[in-house]
Design a protein around this motif. Structure first.
Motif, PDB file in Angstrom:
ATOM      1  N   ILE B 175     -25.989 -27.643 -58.830  1.00  0.00           N
ATOM      2  CA  ILE B 175     -26.752 -28.272 -59.926  1.00  0.00           C
ATOM      3  C   ILE B 175     -26.176 -28.615 -61.215  1.00  0.00           C
ATOM      4  O   ILE B 175     -26.150 -29.631 -61.735  1.00  0.00           O
ATOM      5  CB  ILE B 175     -28.237 -27.866 -59.953  1.00  0.00           C
ATOM      6  CG1 ILE B 175     -29.199 -28.035 -58.778  1.00  0.00           C
ATOM      7  CG2 ILE B 175     -29.094 -28.410 -61.116  1.00  0.00           C
ATOM      8  CD1 ILE B 175     -30.268 -27.308 -58.345  1.00  0.00           C
ATOM      9  N   TYR B 217     -30.173 -38.356 -61.974  1.00  0.00           N
ATOM     10  CA  TYR B 217     -30.136 -36.891 -61.652  1.00  0.00           C
ATOM     11  C   TYR B 217     -31.135 -36.145 -61.233  1.00  0.00           C
ATOM     12  O   TYR B 217     -31.034 -35.182 -60.659  1.00  0.00           O
ATOM     13  CB  TYR B 217     -29.374 -36.486 -63.237  1.00  0.00           C
ATOM     14  CG  TYR B 217     -28.005 -36.804 -63.860  1.00  0.00           C
ATOM     15  CD1 TYR B 217     -27.090 -36.509 -62.939  1.00  0.00           C
ATOM     16  CD2 TYR B 217     -28.039 -37.828 -64.612  1.00  0.00           C
ATOM     17  CE1 TYR B 217     -25.645 -36.676 -63.416  1.00  0.00           C
ATOM     18  CE2 TYR B 217     -26.585 -38.176 -65.099  1.00  0.00           C
ATOM     19  CZ  TYR B 217     -25.446 -37.545 -64.344  1.00  0.00           C
ATOM     20  OH  TYR B 217     -24.357 -38.066 -64.708  1.00  0.00           O
ATOM     21  N   LEU B 218     -32.342 -36.695 -61.555  1.00  0.00           N
ATOM     22  CA  LEU B 218     -33.449 -35.772 -61.105  1.00  0.00           C
ATOM     23  C   LEU B 218     -33.474 -35.759 -59.648  1.00  0.00           C
ATOM     24  O   LEU B 218     -33.979 -35.026 -58.920  1.00  0.00           O
ATOM     25  CB  LEU B 218     -34.570 -36.288 -61.893  1.00  0.00           C
ATOM     26  CG  LEU B 218     -35.908 -35.717 -61.992  1.00  0.00           C
ATOM     27  CD1 LEU B 218     -36.101 -34.337 -62.729  1.00  0.00           C
ATOM     28  CD2 LEU B 218     -37.195 -36.279 -62.256  1.00  0.00           C
ATOM     29  N   LEU B 219     -33.362 -37.040 -59.221  1.00  0.00           N
ATOM     30  CA  LEU B 219     -33.186 -37.231 -57.897  1.00  0.00           C
ATOM     31  C   LEU B 219     -32.245 -36.520 -57.254  1.00  0.00           C
ATOM     32  O   LEU B 219     -32.405 -35.794 -56.169  1.00  0.00           O
ATOM     33  CB  LEU B 219     -32.877 -38.856 -57.463  1.00  0.00           C
ATOM     34  CG  LEU B 219     -33.259 -39.569 -56.254  1.00  0.00           C
ATOM     35  CD1 LEU B 219     -35.067 -39.749 -56.405  1.00  0.00           C
ATOM     36  CD2 LEU B 219     -32.648 -40.806 -56.202  1.00  0.00           C
ATOM     37  N   TYR B 221     -31.104 -33.644 -58.166  1.00  0.00           N
ATOM     38  CA  TYR B 221     -31.688 -32.390 -58.551  1.00  0.00           C
ATOM     39  C   TYR B 221     -32.798 -32.070 -57.315  1.00  0.00           C
ATOM     40  O   TYR B 221     -32.448 -30.858 -56.722  1.00  0.00           O
ATOM     41  CB  TYR B 221     -32.386 -32.113 -59.735  1.00  0.00           C
ATOM     42  CG  TYR B 221     -33.033 -31.033 -60.082  1.00  0.00           C
ATOM     43  CD1 TYR B 221     -32.498 -29.703 -60.205  1.00  0.00           C
ATOM     44  CD2 TYR B 221     -34.489 -30.878 -59.961  1.00  0.00           C
ATOM     45  CE1 TYR B 221     -33.249 -28.601 -60.457  1.00  0.00           C
ATOM     46  CE2 TYR B 221     -35.177 -29.905 -59.996  1.00  0.00           C
ATOM     47  CZ  TYR B 221     -34.630 -28.699 -60.399  1.00  0.00           C
ATOM     48  OH  TYR B 221     -35.517 -27.606 -60.470  1.00  0.00           O
ATOM     49  N   TYR B 222     -33.452 -32.877 -56.826  1.00  0.00           N
ATOM     50  CA  TYR B 222     -34.403 -32.545 -55.917  1.00  0.00           C
ATOM     51  C   TYR B 222     -33.941 -32.550 -54.488  1.00  0.00           C
ATOM     52  O   TYR B 222     -34.087 -31.817 -53.883  1.00  0.00           O
ATOM     53  CB  TYR B 222     -35.665 -33.721 -56.061  1.00  0.00           C
ATOM     54  CG  TYR B 222     -36.661 -33.237 -57.131  1.00  0.00           C
ATOM     55  CD1 TYR B 222     -37.457 -32.094 -56.797  1.00  0.00           C
ATOM     56  CD2 TYR B 222     -36.939 -34.141 -58.208  1.00  0.00           C
ATOM     57  CE1 TYR B 222     -38.209 -31.440 -57.733  1.00  0.00           C
ATOM     58  CE2 TYR B 222     -37.940 -33.822 -59.269  1.00  0.00           C
ATOM     59  CZ  TYR B 222     -38.484 -32.350 -58.994  1.00  0.00           C
ATOM     60  OH  TYR B 222     -39.285 -31.936 -59.878  1.00  0.00           O
ATOM     61  N   GLY B 223     -32.937 -33.662 -54.561  1.00  0.00           N
ATOM     62  CA  GLY B 223     -32.121 -33.371 -53.077  1.00  0.00           C
ATOM     63  C   GLY B 223     -31.550 -32.028 -52.974  1.00  0.00           C
ATOM     64  O   GLY B 223     -31.694 -31.413 -51.815  1.00  0.00           O
ATOM     65  N   LYS B 225     -32.584 -29.261 -54.378  1.00  0.00           N
ATOM     66  CA  LYS B 225     -33.408 -28.211 -54.312  1.00  0.00           C
ATOM     67  C   LYS B 225     -34.044 -28.158 -52.844  1.00  0.00           C
ATOM     68  O   LYS B 225     -34.045 -27.264 -52.059  1.00  0.00           O
ATOM     69  CB  LYS B 225     -34.654 -28.565 -55.051  1.00  0.00           C
ATOM     70  CG  LYS B 225     -34.701 -27.371 -56.163  1.00  0.00           C
ATOM     71  CD  LYS B 225     -35.895 -27.767 -57.153  1.00  0.00           C
ATOM     72  CE  LYS B 225     -37.168 -26.947 -56.690  1.00  0.00           C
ATOM     73  NZ  LYS B 225     -38.109 -26.724 -57.636  1.00  0.00           N
ATOM     74  N   GLY B 226     -34.277 -29.414 -52.364  1.00  0.00           N
ATOM     75  CA  GLY B 226     -34.528 -29.525 -50.896  1.00  0.00           C
ATOM     76  C   GLY B 226     -33.590 -28.905 -49.953  1.00  0.00           C
ATOM     77  O   GLY B 226     -34.064 -28.260 -48.882  1.00  0.00           O
TER      78      GLY B 226
END
Lengths: 253, 242
Positions: B175, B217-219, B221-223, B225-226
């Motif tokens: 990340i 970037y948030l997208l 990040y969640y990718g 994290k998933g």
């Protein structure tokens, strides 16, 4: 020359004047001991007496300072001795099992045969299943260590050693970390291994096991072998004050 | 240099906030979406390549750092310290402006990936080293006792377990790497942040440009994290300690 002598049918494991220090502490003092092929020797003694260190030297988990240690005709520390090769002939069962947590029971048993002994996978797996069945865990071949009880884990650990078809099996307090009700299931497996004629050195205080299968009990204290004799002699007529004091403590309960 | 007087901003804030949404041009964002899309794709694959490079660098450094002799350990430690003590931007500029002076001329993208790999590799090395050291001594002994060589022990026993322990911190590092890749916009790599800059400078719409890239970037990040959660479940049982 020394190695020749032992190749010609002398001890499978021979300590001659072995000394070892941890810093200033003399953990093994002038150990001389010979274990014959197919012999079962139980090593006992108070905690810190050097019994674990003694058997850990045999497969080179510990190194010795001086003296000779000859295992299966090969002198340890000799440049001609291939330690990695020699270790494949020696099974070692740990107090804390040390199973590979990321491998199933069967994978634990077959890992070294496949990668070290280079046995084809199918053949190793067949042998592994048979061994797990032999230690009473036919239904646990695909279980991970975390899914097994302590007694089951230790039986897998024994099967893992047997999978290498070793000449010698060493046991370092194999039942000390177990709940009482699981001790006998592990001892039963060890008795079966002994009865098949394995050369064994077992660090344990399980006297029932010693009486049943051991030819000899070796009592250690403060790094030295204090007394050695048949289980009957040792448990019924201990010769030294130290062994009497030790036995009175473990026999009390 | 005079410090700009910003006090008038405060007075205007209220007025701005009322008209903010009116001034915020979603249309322009939509219009620039293909550009953002390209930037996003570039950021993703250059991050992937850089992370693969960082893993390679990290594994080698960790292995060097775990040796008993100083011959490999000292250079590895020196490298890790040097990288961690200096700003990534300085490292990037060194590679971008410095290397050509030494006669090594590489395309921007290659310089960028190289900088991220070499930088992140130092952090990855420490994560891997910690992971390897976290494996109990008994595992090494079990491998030794069954006649495995050092390489076999590492490959079959230690690394698979260390890998599992290191997945959460490695994803954390991934990340960080994705966000650090924004610096490559400074050497004209057409990644996500560069797309935001283009919108900001072409149309003078910095709010739209940078909010949009923030969302992307948030997208990412969640990718990631998933992915971490998924790998955790996937590896769950097979690594549980007893």
């Amino acid at each position: 020359m020394t190695s020749n002598r032992s190749k010609n049918g002398a001890g499978m494991i021979e300590f001659r004047g072995v000394n070892k220090w941890f810093g200033a502490l003399n953990v093994l003092k002038d150990i001389t001991l010979s274990v014959e092929p197919r012999e079962v020797v139980v090593v006992c003694g108070p905690s810190g007496s050097g019994k674990s260190t003694l058997i850990r030297c045999i497969n080179g988990l510990e190194t010795i300072r001086d003296g000779d240690l000859v295992v299966d005709g090969q002198r340890l520390g000799d440049p001609a001795t291939n330690m990695t090769r020699l270790r494949t002939e020696i099974g070692f069962v740990f107090q804390s099992f040390n199973l590979y947590p990321h491998k199933t029971a069967l994978e634990n048993v077959t890992l070294a045969p496949i990668h070290v002994r280079k046995i084809p996978r199918a053949e190793a797996e067949k042998a592994g299943r048979e061994l797990l069945a032999k230690v009473g865990l036919a239904d646990k071949v695909n279980a991970y260590p975390a899914q097994l009880s302590g007694g089951q884990q230790q039986r897998v650990a024994i099967a893992r050693c047997l999978g290498m078809r070793p000449k010698i099996m060493l046991f370092d307090e194999p039942t000390s970390a177990l709940d009482p009700e699981m001790i006998s299931e592990v001892l039963d497996v060890m008795v079966a291994v002994a009865e098949e004629g394995m050369t064994m050195m077992v660090v344990t205080h399980e006297m029932g096991f010693a009486r049943k299968v051991a030819q000899r009990v070796v009592f250690m204290d403060a790094g030295a072998i204090v007394e050695s004799g048949t289980p009957e002699e040792f448990f019924s007529h201990p010769k030294t004050d130290r062994s009497r004091a030790f036995l009175s403590k473990i026999l009390r309960h | 240099m005079a410090i700009p007087d910003t006090s008038h901003y405060c007075l205007l804030t209220t007025a701005y906030s009322l008209t903010m949404l009116e001034n915020f041009s979603f249309r322009t964002i939509v219009e620039y979406l293909p550009l953002f899309g390209q930037g996003l794709v570039t950021t993703v694959w250059l991050s992937l390549l850089s992370f693969a490079g960082a893993l390679a660098v990290g594994i080698v450094l960790a292995a060097m750092n775990l040796q008993r002799g100083w011959l490999f350990r000292v250079p590895a430690k020196a490298y890790i310290d040097a990288v961690r003590a200096t700003p990534l931007l300085a490292q990037l500029y060194f590679l971008y402006f410095g290397l050509p002076r030494l006669g090594i001329i590489l395309p921007e993208l290659v310089v960028g990936i190289l900088a991220l790999s070499l930088n992140s590799g130092a952090y990855v090395a420490e994560i891997i080293r910690a992971g390897i050291l976290s494996i109990p001594r008994g595992q090494v002994e079990a491998g030794v006792a069954s006649g495995m060589t050092y390489v076999q022990r590492m490959r079959l026993v230690i690394l698979p377990q260390a890998f599992k322990v290191t997945i959460p911190p490695l994803l954390g590092q991934a990340i960080v790497l994705v966000k650090d890749s924004a610096l490559l916009s400074l050497i004209a790599v057409a990644e996500l942040t560069r797309a935001g800059q283009l919108l900001a400078s072409d149309r003078f719409m910095p709010a739209e440009g940078f909010v949009t890239i923030a969302a992307f970037y948030l997208l990412l990040y969640y990718g990631l994290k998933g992915l971490a959660a998924l790998s955790g479940r996937w590896l769950g049982l097979a690594g549980a300690r007893t």
